[in-house]
Design an enzyme around this catalytic site. Structure first.
Site, PDB file in Angstrom:
ATOM      1  N   HIS A   9      17.637  51.783  67.329  1.00  0.00           N
ATOM      2  CA  HIS A   9      18.685  51.880  68.103  1.00  0.00           C
ATOM      3  C   HIS A   9      18.454  51.425  69.659  1.00  0.00           C
ATOM      4  O   HIS A   9      17.207  51.327  69.948  1.00  0.00           O
ATOM      5  CB  HIS A   9      19.114  53.503  68.181  1.00  0.00           C
ATOM      6  CG  HIS A   9      18.225  54.426  68.753  1.00  0.00           C
ATOM      7  ND1 HIS A   9      18.086  54.491  70.033  1.00  0.00           N
ATOM      8  CD2 HIS A   9      17.193  55.197  68.063  1.00  0.00           C
ATOM      9  CE1 HIS A   9      16.957  55.561  70.282  1.00  0.00           C
ATOM     10  NE2 HIS A   9      16.386  55.831  69.109  1.00  0.00           N
ATOM     11  N   GLY A  10      19.530  51.511  70.335  1.00  0.00           N
ATOM     12  CA  GLY A  10      19.095  51.010  71.736  1.00  0.00           C
ATOM     13  C   GLY A  10      18.897  52.159  72.618  1.00  0.00           C
ATOM     14  O   GLY A  10      18.874  53.375  72.327  1.00  0.00           O
ATOM     15  N   GLU A  11      18.293  52.051  73.850  1.00  0.00           N
ATOM     16  CA  GLU A  11      17.816  53.064  74.672  1.00  0.00           C
ATOM     17  C   GLU A  11      18.824  54.270  74.943  1.00  0.00           C
ATOM     18  O   GLU A  11      19.955  53.901  75.187  1.00  0.00           O
ATOM     19  CB  GLU A  11      17.297  52.380  75.939  1.00  0.00           C
ATOM     20  CG  GLU A  11      17.111  53.601  77.173  1.00  0.00           C
ATOM     21  CD  GLU A  11      16.964  52.644  78.463  1.00  0.00           C
ATOM     22  OE1 GLU A  11      15.906  52.027  78.743  1.00  0.00           O
ATOM     23  OE2 GLU A  11      17.889  53.127  79.366  1.00  0.00           O
ATOM     24  N   SER A  12      18.398  55.391  74.811  1.00  0.00           N
ATOM     25  CA  SER A  12      19.319  56.321  75.187  1.00  0.00           C
ATOM     26  C   SER A  12      18.809  57.062  76.447  1.00  0.00           C
ATOM     27  O   SER A  12      17.922  56.926  76.893  1.00  0.00           O
ATOM     28  CB  SER A  12      19.167  57.370  73.764  1.00  0.00           C
ATOM     29  OG  SER A  12      17.867  57.881  73.749  1.00  0.00           O
ATOM     30  N   GLU A  13      20.033  58.008  76.629  1.00  0.00           N
ATOM     31  CA  GLU A  13      19.615  58.747  77.750  1.00  0.00           C
ATOM     32  C   GLU A  13      18.340  59.645  77.889  1.00  0.00           C
ATOM     33  O   GLU A  13      17.586  59.829  78.654  1.00  0.00           O
ATOM     34  CB  GLU A  13      20.788  59.932  78.164  1.00  0.00           C
ATOM     35  CG  GLU A  13      22.115  58.975  78.567  1.00  0.00           C
ATOM     36  CD  GLU A  13      23.098  59.881  78.905  1.00  0.00           C
ATOM     37  OE1 GLU A  13      23.124  61.028  78.720  1.00  0.00           O
ATOM     38  OE2 GLU A  13      24.301  59.162  79.356  1.00  0.00           O
ATOM     39  N   TRP A  14      18.020  60.330  76.519  1.00  0.00           N
ATOM     40  CA  TRP A  14      16.824  61.272  76.577  1.00  0.00           C
ATOM     41  C   TRP A  14      15.612  59.943  76.383  1.00  0.00           C
ATOM     42  O   TRP A  14      14.542  60.753  76.807  1.00  0.00           O
ATOM     43  CB  TRP A  14      16.984  61.985  75.206  1.00  0.00           C
ATOM     44  CG  TRP A  14      17.942  63.000  75.486  1.00  0.00           C
ATOM     45  CD1 TRP A  14      18.579  63.320  76.745  1.00  0.00           C
ATOM     46  CD2 TRP A  14      18.230  64.217  74.694  1.00  0.00           C
ATOM     47  NE1 TRP A  14      19.343  64.570  76.662  1.00  0.00           N
ATOM     48  CE2 TRP A  14      19.229  64.865  75.473  1.00  0.00           C
ATOM     49  CE3 TRP A  14      17.744  64.702  73.424  1.00  0.00           C
ATOM     50  CZ2 TRP A  14      19.847  66.306  75.024  1.00  0.00           C
ATOM     51  CZ3 TRP A  14      18.258  65.910  72.689  1.00  0.00           C
ATOM     52  CH2 TRP A  14      19.300  66.609  73.873  1.00  0.00           C
ATOM     53  N   ARG A  58      23.419  58.055  68.464  1.00  0.00           N
ATOM     54  CA  ARG A  58      22.679  56.896  69.159  1.00  0.00           C
ATOM     55  C   ARG A  58      22.687  55.680  68.261  1.00  0.00           C
ATOM     56  O   ARG A  58      22.800  54.446  68.521  1.00  0.00           O
ATOM     57  CB  ARG A  58      21.323  57.243  69.924  1.00  0.00           C
ATOM     58  CG  ARG A  58      20.293  57.868  68.763  1.00  0.00           C
ATOM     59  CD  ARG A  58      19.177  58.256  69.851  1.00  0.00           C
ATOM     60  NE  ARG A  58      18.068  58.740  68.777  1.00  0.00           N
ATOM     61  CZ  ARG A  58      17.913  60.097  68.254  1.00  0.00           C
ATOM     62  NH1 ARG A  58      19.016  60.967  68.567  1.00  0.00           N
ATOM     63  NH2 ARG A  58      16.743  60.570  67.679  1.00  0.00           N
ATOM     64  N   GLU A  82      15.621  60.326  62.351  1.00  0.00           N
ATOM     65  CA  GLU A  82      14.501  60.289  62.862  1.00  0.00           C
ATOM     66  C   GLU A  82      13.872  61.487  62.255  1.00  0.00           C
ATOM     67  O   GLU A  82      14.504  62.467  61.914  1.00  0.00           O
ATOM     68  CB  GLU A  82      14.786  60.507  64.370  1.00  0.00           C
ATOM     69  CG  GLU A  82      13.527  60.583  65.220  1.00  0.00           C
ATOM     70  CD  GLU A  82      12.650  59.127  65.001  1.00  0.00           C
ATOM     71  OE1 GLU A  82      11.906  59.127  64.091  1.00  0.00           O
ATOM     72  OE2 GLU A  82      12.356  58.529  66.048  1.00  0.00           O
ATOM     73  N   LEU A  83      12.526  61.542  62.681  1.00  0.00           N
ATOM     74  CA  LEU A  83      11.519  62.579  62.287  1.00  0.00           C
ATOM     75  C   LEU A  83      12.167  63.761  62.884  1.00  0.00           C
ATOM     76  O   LEU A  83      12.375  63.886  64.022  1.00  0.00           O
ATOM     77  CB  LEU A  83      10.202  62.391  62.860  1.00  0.00           C
ATOM     78  CG  LEU A  83       9.398  63.576  62.608  1.00  0.00           C
ATOM     79  CD1 LEU A  83       8.865  63.463  61.127  1.00  0.00           C
ATOM     80  CD2 LEU A  83       7.974  63.060  63.202  1.00  0.00           C
ATOM     81  N   GLY A 151      12.673  55.065  65.920  1.00  0.00           N
ATOM     82  CA  GLY A 151      11.327  54.422  66.214  1.00  0.00           C
ATOM     83  C   GLY A 151      10.390  54.894  65.284  1.00  0.00           C
ATOM     84  O   GLY A 151       9.708  54.114  64.684  1.00  0.00           O
TER      85      GLY A 151
END
Length: 215
Positions: A9-14, A58, A82-83, A151
């Site tokens: 996914h693209g960069e997230s706020e977190w 996201r 995600e994990l 990731g």
């Protein structure tokens, strides 16, 4: 031969705030939206037939941007999440106590039984990610699916295809909106089954990654 494209996914706020997301969520930043548009243009000519995405926000937003360019419907696949980082989700990584940091490292470095309280082990992640990938083999002949995931999850999948332990994903950098591809094939020159064609391609992106900026 079945070719399966993999996109983080693209960069997230977190991501930008250095907060642990896991299966919690935050929206894409403007940079993340831009990254998604760039990877969409990169795969536009690849004749993608299906876009299969983690059901977290996201990844869904990233998938929506790609689907609009590729003209595909989106299929939600919870096994691509995600994990699960348990009680550490939503926390800033710099705020962890020494004990909490030990939990985090144990789950990521392959310590037997490593698991954050109320979270998931790397081996459990590997099993569900492989199951989601194997399901692509049930698609119609000639399909070229693209999976949108996360990731750690994608690193785990690619690493285990290479025969590495699940925690070896820490040795593979898959940046936001990087592009990977795995193929299911039978070749006299390669191992039968899944092989890694490419991993972590970012030649389509035009801005530095967060880990480069934060050095």
């Amino acid at each position: 031969m079945l070719q399966v494209y993999l996109v983080r996914h693209g960069e997230s706020e977190w991501n930008a705030a250095r907060r642990i997301q896991g299966q919690s969520d935050s929206p894409l930043t403007e940079t993340g939206e831009h990254q998604a548009r760039l990877v969409a243009q990169r795969v536009k000519s690849e004749s993608i037939t299906h876009i299969i995405t983690s059901d977290l926000g996201r990844t869904r937003r990233t998938a929506e941007i790609i689907a609009k360019v590729c003209g595909c419907e989106i299929i939600l696949e919870p096994r691509l999440r995600e994990l699960h980082m348990g009680v550490l989700e939503r926390r800033n990584i710099d705020s962890l106590t020494s004990e909490e940091e030990k939990w985090r490292k144990k789950v990521l470095d392959g310590t037997p039984g490593g698991r954050i309280p109320k979270g998931e082990s790397m081996d459990e992640l590997a099993v569900r990610m492989r199951a989601a990938l194997e399901n692509c083999r049930n698609l119609p002949v000639g399909s070229r699916p693209l999976l949108v995931s996360h990731g750690i999850a994608l690193g785990c999948l690619v690493g285990t295809i290479l025969g590495l332990p699940a925690h070896a994903e820490r040795r593979l950098r898959l940046r936001n909106c990087s592009l990977s591809r795995v193929d299911y094939q039978h070749s006299p020159w390669l191992a039968s089954g899944w092989i890694v064609e490419t991993a972590g391609d970012i030649t389509h992106l035009d801005t530095p990654a967060l880990d480069e900026l934060q050095r």
